[in-house]
Every structure is written in structure tokens, then in C-alpha cells.
Scaffold this active site. Structure first.
Site, mmCIF file in Angstrom:
data_model
loop_
_atom_site.group_PDB
_atom_site.id
_atom_site.type_symbol
_atom_site.label_atom_id
_atom_site.label_comp_id
_atom_site.label_asym_id
_atom_site.label_seq_id
_atom_site.Cartn_x
_atom_site.Cartn_y
_atom_site.Cartn_z
ATOM 1 N N HIS A 271 -33.848 -98.313 -52.668
ATOM 2 C CA HIS A 271 -32.464 -98.513 -53.105
ATOM 3 C C HIS A 271 -32.429 -98.837 -54.607
ATOM 4 C CE1 HIS A 271 -28.209 -99.833 -52.597
ATOM 5 N NE2 HIS A 271 -28.527 -100.650 -53.595
ATOM 6 N N GLU A 272 -33.230 -99.816 -55.016
ATOM 7 C CA GLU A 272 -33.237 -100.198 -56.436
ATOM 8 C C GLU A 272 -33.780 -99.056 -57.301
ATOM 9 O OE1 GLU A 272 -31.469 -102.575 -57.251
ATOM 10 O OE2 GLU A 272 -31.333 -103.599 -55.315
#
Length: 506
Positions: A271-272
Site C-alpha cells: 500500500h505504502e
């Protein structure tokens, strides 16, 4: 020399001022990243004073009356004839930002900063004790000041629009409400069908022992393979994961490891990384200007959710990476790919937003959006908020929290004054599904590419269509530009129905 400054000279002054302000902001970003990662425990008080001094300096620079003068010299000049030119985009966004900064009186800005600083400290202490009573007075103050800020900024129809626009330029309640309602109906219907299915995954696979060192090595291997440049970024461990772009060539990712649960660090990192590849994809030559900045939180979120879910939880992705995961983790020996893939896609209503699966996640966001809107309009008091929260959780997700810390007190956003922020999470999912569909039209079957370990085509497409556009287009205009139509919830609805319909046989 007494002669009037030309539009070009005024533009050059604004450009220089913008870049220098951005360099100062980079120091703040670096100090913030360090505070979340490696600062010694006793360094926090000094860091807070450093950040406050920098915040004052940045506020002074962003409200300098000379910006207003220079903008007036440039606006209406031949320099801005093409509204999508670099100069026109920069001037448009500088004007927007200057007006926003100068409309809020300094007294109000200071009061908001104090209330939110206090609010977060009180929330951190009160939440574990389920102590709504001691949090409520500071929250009321934050909502009152936020209403005042919205009125100072101004809006056409709805006070909430002034707040939403800060995170998602151009978005309004009138636009997003019908889209959210359609998505909510479809999601509740799909969730009920899934819950009625006899087919269930075995999530126990994910709760075996996954050594931290192996998780770290696997995450680094995956993000490098996808195309995150580790020579221009790094990955560190923190309590609350985030991505921080310091500047060109320096994008920091963070994650949180749990040796007893595979998903937390792995999907958190992907996600990051989705945020990170956006940060790395912005054009370096425009650093410090709107053309070198992301346009909105929703578009940013579309990139992170695409890599985390549409790619990272896909069948094709795991056809490629599962043998590599098995080589690193003893816990996956003898596990079938089908069982693992079903487990990482388990759908289960939960109380906690950040742990929610793809299907239920948007319901968490809609509950917050509906409550924020009602509180801001004065239709719901803070006294009634906890019960209203629980009622919506029962209605949409079929569950309710026995404790207020997992109910209305679970998110940091309100105590931080981030009211109007929540919708950007669901907008990210909606934009992401629509962009992905378009990428597939242009690039062919993406899952087949993932299965072969080919991620460059999708990343290259995102770079060209989204990242390198900076702030050229407002979010809804970018969606039209890339996909040829307005934001349409049917793309996300069809994707979720097809994927989870197949997994759960519904």
C-alpha cells in the site's frame, strides 16, 4: 529602475518563492519521518519546538502579500493562454493555495493548531480507557473551529464542501453523495450474499510464524520487482505506517511487522509502495511547484489501493510470487496457492477500518462521511454520535462495538482536525478501479502480465497518465482525461462482484 515588472518576471519570482518554500518543507518532512522512526525518546520536546518554528516560517511565506501582488501581475497575461500549460497550472494552484491560506485569520489558524495538538494528546489517553466524556469537550471545540474555518474559506451549497475541497479539489457533497449511495447499496447486497455462502477461506494460514527478517527481505524483493526504486527510497519500521516524499530521489516507505500475521506488514508495505511509486513518478524538474505535486489525496489513494488490492491480492500476482514466498517462509510449506489466495481475500465484517477487507472497507468510510456531514450541519450532536455510529455499523455491517474505543473513538482523524478527509479513501478505490479498467483496455490482460512477473507495463501507464501530470488536472477532470468518462461507481462494483462472486461462489 522604476519600470513595471513584466508578467514573466512576476512568474519567475513566484517560481523561485515556491521552490524555496518547498525546500523548507522538505526539512519538515525529514524531521517528521525521523520523529516517527529513529529519534531518541527524549528528543521529542525539542523536535516539537523545531517543527513549530518551521511551521511559523512556512505560514509566513505562504501568506506573504507579495504573492498576491505577483499573482495579479501574471493573471490575465498571455503567459496563461493555454489553461493546461505548466505556467497556467502553477498559477491556478498558487492562487488557490494563497486564497486558502489568507482567508483563515491567523488567530483561527493558531487556535485550530492548539486545539488539534491538545485533541490528539487527549484522544491518545482517553481512547484506551473508553473515555468519551473527557474527549468530547475538545472534539466539540475542534468541530466549532472547523465550522468557523469552513465559513472563512467560503462555499456555495454545503459547509462540508469547503473542507472536502482542501483534500479533493473540486469535489462536493452533491457530486459524491449519489456515487457513495450506489456503492453502499451494491456493497451491502454483495456482503449479504457472501455471508450466506457455504464457501469459507482458512485464515489460520496467515496466522502462523512469519519471522520478521524474512518478511522484510520478501517485501524488499516484491517492491523492487514491481518497480519501486530502492536507490531513491527506503523501507523502515514504525508504529503507524506512512509514506514520506522528502524530495526528488528520496521517497521513504514505512511498515509495521507482526510475526504472527502475514497480512499486516506485507499488504501495508505494498500500500505504502503505491503511494511511493506516485512520489517517484512526479517530474523532478517541476519539484516545488504544483506541476511537480500530486493533485489530491483521492488520486494518491487510488495508486496505493491499486497496488495493494487490484494487483497485490490478485490471482496473477500470487501465481508469480507464491513460490518465492514459500521459499522464504516455512509456514507456507504444503499450503496450496488456491487456499493462500482465498485467505488473503477473506471477507469478514470487522469493527476496525484499517483492518477491513476490500468489500467492507468502503462501508467504514461511508459511516464516517455520513456522521461528519450530520455533525457539521448541526443535525447530530456529539452526545448522539456514539449511538448513531453503532446504529450504522449494525445496519451496514451487521456488527457493533461493545467498547467506544473501537466505535466512534477509533480514528485519529477528528482529533487531528481532519474533517472532510475520509471520503478521499473511498474516492481512491473508485478512481483506482476505473483507471485499472482503462489500463487493461490499453495494455491487454493485466493478470496474465502479473503472473509472468511483468509489472512495468502498468507502472509505466500510471507514470504517463497520472504521476507525470502532477496537478495539471483536477481529480474529476483527470478521470475524464484518462478514461474518457466521469467518475462511475459501476467499475468498482463490477470488479468486487466478479472477484468475490467467483471466490465465494455467489
Amino acid at each position: 529602475d522604476g519600470r513595471a515588472m513584466t508578467a514573466q518576471e512576476a512568474y519567475n519570482w513566484l517560481l523561485q518563492h515556491s521552490k524555496e518554500t518547498a525546500y523548507l518543507g522538505s526539512f519538515g518532512a525529514l524531521a517528521g519521518w525521523d520523529q516517527a522512526t529513529y529519534i531518541p525518546r527524549r528528543g521529542h520536546p525539542h523536535r516539537a519546538l523545531m517543527q513549530a518554528a518551521l511551521a511559523r516560517l512556512l505560514h509566513q511565506r505562504s501568506t506573504d502579500p507579495k504573492i498576491g501582488e505577483m499573482l495579479e501581475r501574471v493573471e490575465g497575461s498571455d503567459l496563461l493562454q493555454d489553461p493546461t500549460s505548466v505556467e497556467a497550472v502553477n498559477v491556478r494552484e498558487w492562487r488557490r493555495s494563497y486564497d486558502l491560506q489568507t482567508k483563515i485569520p491567523e488567530r483561527l489558524a493558531v487556535e485550530l493548531a492548539q486545539a488539534t495538538s491538545e485533541g490528539q494528546a487527549i484522544w491518545e489517553e482517553a481512547r484506551p480507557k473508553n473515555d468519551w466524556a473527557s474527549f468530547k469537550p475538545v472534539l466539540r471545540r475542534i468541530f466549532d473551529l472547523t465550522r468557523e474555518a469552513a465559513d472563512a474559506i467560503g462555499y456555495q451549497k454545503e459547509r462540508y464542501d469547503a473542507l472536502l475541497d482542501q483534500y479533493e479539489p473540486g469535489a462536493t457533497v452533491g457530486q459524491i453523495q449519489p456515487i457513495f449511495e450506489r456503492l453502499r447499496e451494491a456493497t451491502v447486497d454483495l456482503l449479504q450474499r457472501i455471508e450466506g455462502s457455504r464457501r469459507k477461506p482458512d485464515p489460520a494460514i496467515l496466522h502462523r510464524h512469519y519471522p520478521r527478517a524474512a518478511q522484510e527481505a520478501f517485501a524488499q524483493e516484491v517492491i523492487a520487482r514491481i518497480g519501486f526504486d530502492l536507490e531513491a527510497g527506503r523501507l523502515d519500521a514504525v508504529a503507524h505506517p506512512f509514506m514520506q516524499r522528502i524530495g526528488p530521489g528520496d521517497v521513504r516507505l514505512t511498515t509495521r511487522y507482526d510475526e504472527g500475521f502475514f497480512n499486516a506488514a506485507f499488504f501495508g508495505t505494498i500500500h505504502e509502495m503505491g503511494h511511493g511509486v506516485y512520489g517517484q513518478g512526479l517530474l523532478d524538474e517541476h519539484y516545488g511547484t504544483p506541476m511537480g505535486s500530486e493533485i489530491s489525496l483521492g488520486i494518491h489513494e487510488s495508486q496505493s489501493r491499486t497496488w495493494e488490492n487490484l494487483v497485490g491480492r490478485s490471482w496473477g500476482f500470487w501465481r508469480h510470487f507464491f513460490p518465492k514466498a514459500q521459499a522464504r517462509f516455512e509456514a507456507l510449506q504444503g499450503v496450496r496457492l488456491e487456499d493462500f489466495h482465498f485467505a488473503v481475500n477473506q471477507v469478514k465484517p470487522s469493527l476496525i477500518r484499517v483492518e477491513a477487507d476490500e468489500v467492507t472497507y468502503n462501508l467504514h468510510i461511508m459511516i464516517r462521511f455520513e456522521l461528519e456531514l450530520a455533525i457539521l450541519r448541526g443535525d447530530l450532536s456529539l452526545e448522539e454520535a456514539p449511538a448513531a455510529w453503532d446504529a450504522k455499523y449494525r445496519e451496514y455491517l451487521g456488527i457493533a462495538s461493545p467498547e467506544i474505543k473501537d466505535g466512534v473513538m477509533q480514528d485519529v482523524h477528528w482529533s487531528a482536525g481532519l474533517i472532510g478527509y475520509f471520503p478521499t479513501y473511498s474516492l481512491g478505490n473508485l478512481y483506482g478501479a476505473q483507471f485499472f479498467q482503462q489500463a487493461e483496455k490499453e495494455l491487454g490482460n493485466l493478470e496474465e502480465q502479473f503472473a509472468r512477473g511483468e509489472f512495468a507495463p502498468l507502472l509505466g501507464w500510471q507514470r504517463e497518465k497520472i504521476h507525470q501530470q502532477g496537478s495539471r488536472y483536477r481529480p474529476r477532470d483527470l478521470v475524464r482525461q484518462v478514461t474518457g468518462e466521469d467518475l462511475n461507481p459501476e467499475y468498482l462494483i463490477r470488479y468486487l462482484s466478479a472477484k468475490f462472486g467467483a471466490l465465494y461462489g455467489v
